[in-house]
Design a protein around this motif. Structure first.
Motif, PDB file in Angstrom:
ATOM      1  N   LEU A  14       1.951  55.300-113.894  1.00  0.00           N
ATOM      2  CA  LEU A  14       2.656  54.651-115.006  1.00  0.00           C
ATOM      3  C   LEU A  14       4.007  54.104-114.550  1.00  0.00           C
ATOM      4  N   VAL A  15       4.738  54.920-113.809  1.00  0.00           N
ATOM      5  CA  VAL A  15       6.093  54.531-113.381  1.00  0.00           C
ATOM      6  C   VAL A  15       6.055  53.479-112.268  1.00  0.00           C
ATOM      7  N   GLU A  16       5.123  53.622-111.328  1.00  0.00           N
ATOM      8  CA  GLU A  16       5.102  52.735-110.160  1.00  0.00           C
ATOM      9  C   GLU A  16       4.389  51.406-110.398  1.00  0.00           C
ATOM     10  N   GLN A  17       3.317  51.440-111.187  1.00  0.00           N
ATOM     11  CA  GLN A  17       2.505  50.228-111.295  1.00  0.00           C
ATOM     12  C   GLN A  17       2.444  49.650-112.702  1.00  0.00           C
ATOM     13  N   VAL A  18       2.247  50.509-113.693  1.00  0.00           N
ATOM     14  CA  VAL A  18       2.128  49.996-115.063  1.00  0.00           C
ATOM     15  C   VAL A  18       3.410  49.280-115.490  1.00  0.00           C
ATOM     16  N   THR A  19       4.541  49.702-114.943  1.00  0.00           N
ATOM     17  CA  THR A  19       5.820  49.034-115.265  1.00  0.00           C
ATOM     18  C   THR A  19       5.825  47.561-114.847  1.00  0.00           C
ATOM     19  N   GLN A  20       4.872  47.156-113.973  1.00  0.00           N
ATOM     20  CA  GLN A  20       4.850  45.773-113.484  1.00  0.00           C
ATOM     21  C   GLN A  20       3.819  44.889-114.195  1.00  0.00           C
ATOM     22  N   ILE A  21       3.077  45.467-115.170  1.00  0.00           N
ATOM     23  CA  ILE A  21       2.079  44.657-115.864  1.00  0.00           C
ATOM     24  C   ILE A  21       2.561  44.331-117.281  1.00  0.00           C
ATOM     25  N   ALA A  22       1.653  43.815-118.143  1.00  0.00           N
ATOM     26  CA  ALA A  22       2.083  43.335-119.461  1.00  0.00           C
ATOM     27  C   ALA A  22       1.872  44.356-120.585  1.00  0.00           C
ATOM     28  N   LYS A  23       0.650  44.923-120.664  1.00  0.00           N
ATOM     29  CA  LYS A  23       0.340  45.822-121.779  1.00  0.00           C
ATOM     30  C   LYS A  23      -0.521  46.984-121.292  1.00  0.00           C
ATOM     31  N   PHE A  24      -0.476  48.115-122.020  1.00  0.00           N
ATOM     32  CA  PHE A  24      -1.281  49.268-121.622  1.00  0.00           C
ATOM     33  C   PHE A  24      -1.481  50.221-122.791  1.00  0.00           C
ATOM     34  N   ASN A  25      -2.411  51.155-122.588  1.00  0.00           N
ATOM     35  CA  ASN A  25      -2.618  52.230-123.556  1.00  0.00           C
ATOM     36  C   ASN A  25      -3.268  53.403-122.833  1.00  0.00           C
ATOM     37  N   LEU A  26      -3.230  54.579-123.442  1.00  0.00           N
ATOM     38  CA  LEU A  26      -3.867  55.779-122.905  1.00  0.00           C
ATOM     39  C   LEU A  26      -4.784  56.359-123.974  1.00  0.00           C
ATOM     40  N   ILE A  27      -6.001  56.719-123.573  1.00  0.00           N
ATOM     41  CA  ILE A  27      -6.946  57.348-124.490  1.00  0.00           C
ATOM     42  C   ILE A  27      -7.507  58.589-123.809  1.00  0.00           C
TER      43      ILE A  27
END
Length: 207
Positions: A137-150
């Protein structure tokens, strides 16, 4: 480093792009020793004028021979360029096999939903999984546009109802939610399938 695939990275930093492939270097430091068919003579005629005049290099791939005409300075220039390319490749390999990329690879999609299925993980393994997820989440998701966790569970658990724009606040919120999850018994195959279907139902997610 930006989250790009290795194929895209090679398009920018590969040997061909930088004119450092073997065939490209040979064409810059010499010329091919040819054997051509001469129609008027009706036979193959070898270009022998270079025999003994230049050092020659024979390519193992196709057996072609090159007469090397470059001065030492140009050869050393290519040595330096190739050593630089080797170092760049090493750095790329170290980056690809470190931290969250070691587990998740390089995330290239602009919108993702991460489905959490912890299986029969013991409490200690459960924490290791959450460490890895926090890292991605910290290293890669911070560089994309949108996300969610299920989370796959008898009662489906979602961090947000649908994929959410990435920001420092939303990533922090997701990490906090992750660490507030309780360890529980493994979800059934049906629960896992339901979580995946729920992830795919998000219109913003393409795969």
């Amino acid at each position: 480093q930006p989250l790009v695939s290795s194929s895209k990275w090679l398009q920018l930093h590969g040997l061909k792009r930088n004119k450092l492939s073997l065939s490209q270097i040979l064409s810059q430091i010499g010329f091919q020793h040819r054997k051509d068919y001469v129609t008027t003579l009706g036979k193959l005629v070898a270009s022998r004028y270079a025999d003994g005049l230049f050092p020659q290099y024979k390519r193992a791939q196709d057996g072609s021979v090159y007469n090397l005409t470059a001065k030492k300075e140009l050869i050393l220039h290519f040595v330096d360029c190739l050593m630089g390319a080797i170092e760049l490749y090493k750095q790329r390999m170290e980056w690809l096999t470190s931290e969250s990329r070691q587990i998740f690879g390089v995330i290239q999609e602009r919108c993702i939903v991460i489905v959490l299925d912890f299986g029969t993980a013991a409490p200690a393994e459960f924490d290791l999984c959450r460490d890895a997820l926090s890292m991605v989440l910290v290293e890669q998701v911070t560089q994309i546009a949108k996300f969610n966790l299920i989370r796959a569970a008898p009662d489906l658990m979602k961090w947000q109802q649908k994929s959410t724009p990435v920001s420092e606040h939303t990533v922090t919120s997701a990490v906090t939610w992750l660490w507030k999850l309780d360890h529980m018994t493994a979800a059934s195959h049906t629960n896992s399938a339901e979580a995946l279907l729920e992830a795919m139902s998000d219109d913003a997610v393409s795969s």
